[in-house]
Design a protein around this motif. Sequence first.
Motif, PDB file in Angstrom:
ATOM      1  N   GLU A   1       3.602  64.328 109.431  1.00 26.37           N
ATOM      2  CA  GLU A   1       2.834  64.538 108.317  1.00 26.37           C
ATOM      3  C   GLU A   1       3.209  66.055 107.788  1.00 26.37           C
ATOM      4  O   GLU A   1       3.625  67.042 108.347  1.00 26.37           O
ATOM      5  CB  GLU A   1       1.352  64.684 108.538  1.00 26.37           C
ATOM      6  N   ILE A   2       2.813  66.347 106.746  1.00 30.00           N
ATOM      7  CA  ILE A   2       2.607  67.664 106.074  1.00 30.00           C
ATOM      8  C   ILE A   2       1.291  68.054 105.700  1.00 30.00           C
ATOM      9  O   ILE A   2       0.404  67.118 105.254  1.00 30.00           O
ATOM     10  CB  ILE A   2       3.526  67.973 104.885  1.00 30.00           C
TER      11      ILE A   2
ATOM     12  N   ARG B   1      -4.060  66.398 103.837  1.00 30.82           N
ATOM     13  CA  ARG B   1      -2.839  65.659 104.790  1.00 30.82           C
ATOM     14  C   ARG B   1      -2.886  64.293 104.325  1.00 30.82           C
ATOM     15  O   ARG B   1      -4.037  63.821 104.321  1.00 30.82           O
ATOM     16  CB  ARG B   1      -2.989  65.590 106.300  1.00 30.82           C
TER      17      ARG B   1
ATOM     18  N   ALA C   1      10.388  73.187 103.897  1.00 26.03           N
ATOM     19  CA  ALA C   1       9.465  72.391 104.611  1.00 26.03           C
ATOM     20  C   ALA C   1       9.191  71.050 103.955  1.00 26.03           C
ATOM     21  O   ALA C   1       9.421  69.958 104.712  1.00 26.03           O
ATOM     22  CB  ALA C   1       8.345  72.947 104.929  1.00 26.03           C
TER      23      ALA C   1
ATOM     24  N   ARG D   1      10.404  58.644 103.424  1.00 31.56           N
ATOM     25  CA  ARG D   1       8.945  59.342 103.391  1.00 31.56           C
ATOM     26  C   ARG D   1       9.152  59.822 101.658  1.00 31.56           C
ATOM     27  O   ARG D   1      10.406  59.851 101.144  1.00 31.56           O
ATOM     28  CB  ARG D   1       9.044  60.557 104.188  1.00 31.56           C
TER      29      ARG D   1
ATOM     30  N   HIS E   1      10.812  67.599 105.186  1.00 32.44           N
ATOM     31  CA  HIS E   1       9.764  66.587 105.603  1.00 32.44           C
ATOM     32  C   HIS E   1      10.307  65.046 104.984  1.00 32.44           C
ATOM     33  O   HIS E   1      10.160  64.009 105.800  1.00 32.44           O
ATOM     34  CB  HIS E   1       8.481  66.755 104.821  1.00 32.44           C
ATOM     35  N   HIS E   2      11.021  65.211 103.900  1.00 30.06           N
ATOM     36  CA  HIS E   2      11.645  64.062 103.294  1.00 30.06           C
ATOM     37  C   HIS E   2      12.982  63.614 104.221  1.00 30.06           C
ATOM     38  O   HIS E   2      13.491  62.515 104.798  1.00 30.06           O
ATOM     39  CB  HIS E   2      12.048  64.001 102.140  1.00 30.06           C
TER      40      HIS E   2
ATOM     41  N   ARG F   1       4.351  71.565 108.102  1.00 34.64           N
ATOM     42  CA  ARG F   1       4.946  70.471 108.858  1.00 34.64           C
ATOM     43  C   ARG F   1       4.001  70.288 110.094  1.00 34.64           C
ATOM     44  O   ARG F   1       4.010  71.209 110.891  1.00 34.64           O
ATOM     45  CB  ARG F   1       6.549  70.530 109.118  1.00 34.64           C
TER      46      ARG F   1
END
Length: 98
Positions: free
Chosen positions: A73-74, A95, A22, A35, A26-27, A69
């Motif tokens: 955002e994460i 967050r 995850a 990100r 995200h990246h 995720r």
Amino acid sequence: MAYTRESIREAVERAGDEHWQALIAHHTDAYPASRPTPGDVCRSEAERLNTLGLGEAREFELIETRVERLGPEIALTHILLYRPLGIRLLAEPYRGYA
């Protein structure tokens, strides 16, 4: 001992492969937008926890870090062991890595 980028990465990996994946997704899923990399997130999170004083607090041990995720955002949730009582504590999700 203060937290490091590596210690946060190890905590994410202890939570399970899906949490590390995850963080990677995200990246990579944001391409071509930029990100933070998983390493950047782990480094920043180590600095944040150290600023809060958790890195030097001997009564707490970082057991694992969960990554969720939430759209762009994460959320990072740390599970800590409070050694004096032998109980696990769930930290408030953070967050801040969009």
